[in-house]
Design an enzyme around this catalytic site. Structure first.
Site, PDB file in Angstrom:
ATOM      1  CE1 TYR A   1      -1.617   4.011   9.301  1.00  0.00           C
ATOM      2  CE2 TYR A   1      -0.653   3.171   7.534  1.00  0.00           C
ATOM      3  CZ  TYR A   1      -1.705   3.064   8.510  1.00  0.00           C
ATOM      4  OH  TYR A   1      -2.672   1.992   8.389  1.00  0.00           O
TER       5      TYR A   1
ATOM      6  CG  HIS B   1      -2.042  -0.909   0.895  1.00  0.00           C
ATOM      7  ND1 HIS B   1      -3.315  -0.620   1.604  1.00  0.00           N
ATOM      8  CD2 HIS B   1      -2.242  -2.110   0.335  1.00  0.00           C
ATOM      9  CE1 HIS B   1      -4.130  -1.591   1.549  1.00  0.00           C
ATOM     10  NE2 HIS B   1      -3.334  -2.575   0.705  1.00  0.00           N
TER      11      HIS B   1
ATOM     12  N   PRO C   1      -5.162   0.150  18.444  1.00  0.00           N
ATOM     13  CG  PRO C   1      -6.990  -1.079  17.605  1.00  0.00           C
ATOM     14  CD  PRO C   1      -6.339  -0.707  18.774  1.00  0.00           C
TER      15      PRO C   1
ATOM     16  CE  LYS D   1       3.163   3.377  13.753  1.00  0.00           C
ATOM     17  NZ  LYS D   1       3.566   3.337  12.401  1.00  0.00           N
TER      18      LYS D   1
ATOM     19  CE1 TYR E   1      -6.509   3.632  11.135  1.00  0.00           C
ATOM     20  CE2 TYR E   1      -5.660   3.916   8.976  1.00  0.00           C
ATOM     21  CZ  TYR E   1      -5.767   3.530  10.259  1.00  0.00           C
ATOM     22  OH  TYR E   1      -4.630   2.413  10.200  1.00  0.00           O
TER      23      TYR E   1
END
Length: 398
Positions: free
Chosen positions: A389, A72, A293, A297, A201
């Protein structure tokens, strides 16, 4: 029995450490309280940082991940019915994340360990760590009704939050930090095509939602729910209806629904134990820290612990430098707190705290909405999110 490194726990962190040590000729034995089948039956997240994918390749277990995993190059944040792409690869100079289930990572590591004929004791009971501050620690455990004693140089506690490793450290010698969040994630796994090529998200007035995937034909979705909710309170139809209400309109229109093959509620919390080392005992992964979550991580911080401990053991056995072991906790905790802060920040920014009952809930919401807009409106802000990220670089030993 004797070994150089005794590893407590055969989850992905213990197995990865064992694989890396074996590649360097460092003998290790893994002791696990449950069966291998039970471990493989646990459904966990599967967004792997660049550093973890590189580490799996270094361990010689990256072939299937590279073949079946999904790279991704970005991730999306959705709010106010708009979508903002965080272009990970572009904003970080080429780094990406890999979507590859933790179960598959564990399976690859188990198979590699079995192929090498490395020793693993599954379904062990009464595991006790002894003399961990001495130069001659050892582990006792029972297997098939027989007690065993494993002498070693070092012990790696990879046995999770409820394991014996952290509890072996006296309470007077450890400090624990915890933040419990007033909600959980209801997650569903279904054999349906993912609604989007990248993770989304979603922040909404109804609560948080997330769209994810395990493969091109298997999806994983989450919605924020009160801690008082139970899985049986939610039918599949109820879940899909609520999820659609929290997705951007164009995403909801193309959502494919179907029967759940797994459904569960995970509470959210932040937890850190300091220090992560006590004598010749090293805490790894969930034994030392847990993150919500939201920042993806948990497994990745465990991998960075493994990378650090592997470097330390290499120096100990290849160069005879035993003093370097004292760097473990300091190095790991720097990265752990970065990961904890990012996960805490993402959780605060994207979730609904109105049910917490606090007088400051509305003020908190105003702050977090401003925060979200501030970081997504500029390339500099999006770069800050992207850098964290994909994962910060692993730190070398001094």
């Amino acid at each position: 029995m004797k070994t150089q490194v005794a590893i407590i726990g055969a989850g992905p962190s213990g197995l990865l450490l064992g694989q890396l040590l074996a590649k360097q000729g460092i003998d290790n034995v893994i002791i696990e309280r449950v069966s291998g089948e039970y471990i493989l039956g646990r459904i966990r997240a599967g967004v792997l940082e660049q550093g973890m994918t590189d580490l799996l390749r270094e361990a010689g277990v990256g072939e299937r991940m590279d073949r079946e995993g999904q790279v991704h190059k970005g991730v999306e944040l959705a709010f106010n019915n708009k979508r903002v792409q965080i272009e990970l690869e572009k904003l970080t100079g080429g780094n990406t994340v890999m979507v590859y289930g933790q179960t598959e990572v564990t399976r690859d590591l188990m198979e590699a360990r079995a192929e090498k004929g490395l020793t693993t004791y599954y379904e062990s009971s009464n595991v006790v760590l002894h003399d961990v501050k001495s130069a001659t620690p050892y582990v006792t455990f029972e297997q098939n009704g027989k007690e065993h004693r494993l002498e070693c140089d070092y012990i790696a506690g990879c046995d999770g939050f409820h394991g014996v490793s952290r509890q072996t450290i006296p309470e007077s010698s450890r400090k624990e930090f915890e933040r419990v969040y007033p909600f959980g994630w209801l997650g569903i796994l279904s054999d349906t095509p993912p609604v989007n090529d990248e993770l989304i998200y979603c922040k909404t007035d109804r609560g948080f939602a997330m769209t994810s995937m395990r493969s091109a034909t298997r999806s994983r979705y989450y919605i924020q729910v009160p801690l008082t909710d139970k899985v049986e309170d939610w039918s599949d139809d109820d879940f899909w209806t609520e999820l659609k209400n929290r997705l951007p309109d164009d995403v909801a229109e193309r959502l494919v629904t179907g029967p759940s093959i797994e459904k569960s509620i995970a509470p959210l919390r932040s937890f850190v134990c300091e220090p992560m080392q006590y004598g010749n005992l090293f805490l790894v992964g969930d034994a030392a820290h847990i993150v919500p979550p939201t920042g993806a991580k948990g497994l990745n911080l465990a991998a960075s612990d493994v990378a650090t401990l592997n470097k330390i053991m290499a120096r100990v056995y290849q160069e005879g430098d035993k003093e370097c072991v004292n760097q473990y906790s300091e190095i790991c905790l720097r990265r752990v707190w970065h990961g904890e802060r990012f996960s805490w920040w993402m959780t605060n920014m994207l979730h609904d705290f109105s049910d917490e009952g606090s007088k400051d809930a509305e003020t908190h919401e105003r702050f977090m909405s401003s925060e979200l807009n501030f970081y997504t409106d500029t390339e500099e802000g999006r770069r800050v999110i992207a850098m964290q990220y994909v994962g910060l670089p692993y730190e070398d030993l001094k």
